[in-house]
Motif scaffolding. Structure first.
Motif, PDB file in Angstrom:
ATOM      1  N   TYR A  63      12.218  -9.649   0.071  1.00 32.79           N
ATOM      2  CA  TYR A  63      10.781  -9.877  -0.109  1.00 32.79           C
ATOM      3  C   TYR A  63      10.281 -11.013   0.780  1.00 32.79           C
ATOM      4  O   TYR A  63       9.132 -11.001   1.234  1.00 32.79           O
ATOM      5  CB  TYR A  63      10.460 -10.205  -1.568  1.00 32.79           C
ATOM      6  N   LYS A  64      11.117 -11.976   1.037  1.00 38.37           N
ATOM      7  CA  LYS A  64      10.720 -13.122   1.864  1.00 38.37           C
ATOM      8  C   LYS A  64      10.519 -12.741   3.328  1.00 38.37           C
ATOM      9  O   LYS A  64       9.876 -13.473   4.082  1.00 38.37           O
ATOM     10  CB  LYS A  64      11.765 -14.232   1.755  1.00 38.37           C
ATOM     11  N   ARG A 119       0.856  -1.194   0.000  1.00 38.81           N
ATOM     12  CA  ARG A 119       0.000   0.000   0.000  1.00 38.81           C
ATOM     13  C   ARG A 119       0.889   1.239   0.000  1.00 38.81           C
ATOM     14  O   ARG A 119       1.788   1.370   0.832  1.00 38.81           O
ATOM     15  CB  ARG A 119      -0.923  -0.005   1.230  1.00 38.81           C
ATOM     16  N   MET A 120       0.631   2.144  -0.945  1.00 38.16           N
ATOM     17  CA  MET A 120       1.475   3.313  -1.119  1.00 38.16           C
ATOM     18  C   MET A 120       0.704   4.603  -0.857  1.00 38.16           C
ATOM     19  O   MET A 120      -0.467   4.744  -1.238  1.00 38.16           O
ATOM     20  CB  MET A 120       2.012   3.365  -2.556  1.00 38.16           C
ATOM     21  N   ASN A 147       4.232   1.485   2.389  1.00 38.61           N
ATOM     22  CA  ASN A 147       5.414   2.272   2.042  1.00 38.61           C
ATOM     23  C   ASN A 147       6.731   1.600   2.460  1.00 38.61           C
ATOM     24  O   ASN A 147       7.542   2.185   3.185  1.00 38.61           O
ATOM     25  CB  ASN A 147       5.354   3.670   2.693  1.00 38.61           C
ATOM     26  N   PRO A 148       6.988   0.373   2.016  1.00 36.74           N
ATOM     27  CA  PRO A 148       8.235  -0.300   2.432  1.00 36.74           C
ATOM     28  C   PRO A 148       9.464   0.473   1.984  1.00 36.74           C
ATOM     29  O   PRO A 148       9.514   1.015   0.884  1.00 36.74           O
ATOM     30  CB  PRO A 148       8.141  -1.656   1.726  1.00 36.74           C
ATOM     31  N   ALA A 179       9.901   0.317  -3.877  1.00 37.33           N
ATOM     32  CA  ALA A 179       8.449   0.168  -4.002  1.00 37.33           C
ATOM     33  C   ALA A 179       7.840   1.344  -4.759  1.00 37.33           C
ATOM     34  O   ALA A 179       6.963   1.160  -5.621  1.00 37.33           O
ATOM     35  CB  ALA A 179       7.819   0.044  -2.623  1.00 37.33           C
ATOM     36  N   GLU A 180       8.279   2.557  -4.445  1.00 39.97           N
ATOM     37  CA  GLU A 180       7.784   3.721  -5.185  1.00 39.97           C
ATOM     38  C   GLU A 180       8.118   3.606  -6.659  1.00 39.97           C
ATOM     39  O   GLU A 180       7.288   3.912  -7.528  1.00 39.97           O
ATOM     40  CB  GLU A 180       8.389   5.003  -4.601  1.00 39.97           C
ATOM     41  N   TRP A 181       9.333   3.169  -6.940  1.00 39.20           N
ATOM     42  CA  TRP A 181       9.758   3.070  -8.336  1.00 39.20           C
ATOM     43  C   TRP A 181       8.876   2.075  -9.095  1.00 39.20           C
ATOM     44  O   TRP A 181       8.374   2.383 -10.180  1.00 39.20           O
ATOM     45  CB  TRP A 181      11.226   2.658  -8.414  1.00 39.20           C
TER      46      TRP A 181
END
Length: 371
Positions: A303-304, A95-96, A312-313, A221-223
């Motif tokens: 990712y794992k 979720r961004m 927003n990771p 994540a944004e990219w």
């Protein structure tokens, strides 16, 4: 030409590729080629000096001119098909919040304005300090020859014919005098290329520019969220249509990598920004042209470690590449003019690579974001 100095430079400055065989053969699949992901060239693999970044911001209100507002939303990050590399799995919900992102890669003209305003000197233009470098390199690392400790960067040199695709030294050359102003070496120039992406910038150089502009580098994540352009579950910024079908969609490699580029997309090296159609968010070159630095440290299993939907990771707390544990690396995204379906296929929206933070390359640039 295999000069002794070049051989020494390659040994020191390039990651060692695992040779699967000794034949001069091409890899047949992007997912089978380990070199693109695991063995990108590096400079010395040392952490750059960043203590001066806080003084760079010009203090004015951040301008969103040339940026696009990406709406808040959710998406599935990472590969969900069979084309991804191990570090692209598992796909996971993200979720961004909304954010601004540059519509194009930062250009030579924009970077020149930054250099003129601040007097900033990029890493490729500085003479390496061995006393500082050796503090971060593996114990016992021998000091390189003095001629190697010169302002320099890595440039692409097209081989004369077919080579072992697992040996990156066949097309990367340590070139004294290469820098953002001379991306292919001292005899090259960016004259007349104001609207080309700036290249030969390290992660620290990119972060310095972003700080001066009152912006920052995008998270991974944004990219990816921005690169998807609002599309759900698609391979590329434009959808699922194969890159080589229809009109040219991105600046990539056509022919046989790395020695034969048919230039059917109109370019054999970096292209001016906005040379190809924008994605659904109005962003250009989110596939091909040049790789782009992100803010995230690289770890192969990040990712794992994520559980459930993440908000927003910002990536792992530190870098760890099991293939080169002592080398701090950041994630790069988007592919470049060197990407080919038989090699790295880095123009997929989920494709991620890694590069040491002090390394500038002829096929690597960046764009910025703002909250």
């Amino acid at each position: 030409m295999k000069k002794a100095v070049l051989s020494m430079a390659v040994a020191l400055l390039l990651s060692a590729c695992t040779q699967k065989n000794n034949k001069n053969t091409q890899a047949t699949s992007g997912t089978d080629s380990t070199c693109c992901n695991a063995n990108l060239p590096k400079r010395f693999g040392a952490l750059p000096e960043t203590s001066g970044l806080d003084t760079l911001h010009q203090g004015t209100e951040v301008s969103h001119e040339g940026m696009k507002l990406i709406p808040a939303g959710t998406f599935v990050m990472g590969a969900s098909d069979q084309e991804g590399r191990p570090d692209e799995y598992p796909a996971h919900p993200v979720r961004m919040d909304a954010f601004w992102i540059d519509a194009t890669e930062v250009t030579n003209a924009q970077f020149a304005k930054f250099v003129k305003a601040t007097g900033y000197v990029t890493e490729a233009e500085r003479k390496p300090d061995w006393e500082e470098l050796k503090k971060q390199l593996p114990p016992g690392t021998a000091k390189p020859a003095d001629e190697l400790l010169q302002p320099a960067s890595l440039t692409f040199r097209k081989p004369a014919g077919r080579v072992n695709i697992n040996d990156v030294s066949q097309w990367w050359t340590w070139t004294t005098g290469a820098s953002w102003k001379h991306p292919q070496g001292p005899k090259s120039s960016i004259s007349g290329k104001a609207h080309y992406p700036v290249t030969q910038v390290s992660w620290a150089d990119a972060a310095a520019y972003a700080k001066w502009a009152g912006k920052r580098l995008p998270t991974e994540a944004e990219w990816e969220y921005a690169a998807r352009g609002g599309l759900k579950g698609k391979k590329y910024p434009w959808g699922d249509e194969d890159l080589n079908k229809g009109k040219a969609k991105a600046n990539t490699w056509q022919g046989e990598f790395p020695y034969q580029d048919l230039k059917t997309d109109g370019f054999d090296h970096v292209a001016p920004v906005k040379s190809f159609a924008a994605n659904g968010y109005g962003l250009y070159d989110m596939a091909g042209n040049v790789w782009e630095w992100t803010a995230d440290w690289y770890t192969a299993d990040y990712y794992k470690t994520l559980k459930g939907e993440v908000h927003n990771p910002a990536g792992p707390a530190k870098s760890y590449d099991p293939e080169e544990p002592t080398v701090p690396k950041k994630v790069i995204r988007g592919g470049s003019f060197m990407c080919h379906s038989s090699y790295c296929k880095g123009y997929r929206v989920t494709s991620k690579m890694k590069s040491s933070v002090d390394t500038g390359l002829e096929n690597t640039g960046f764009r910025c974001v703002s909250n």
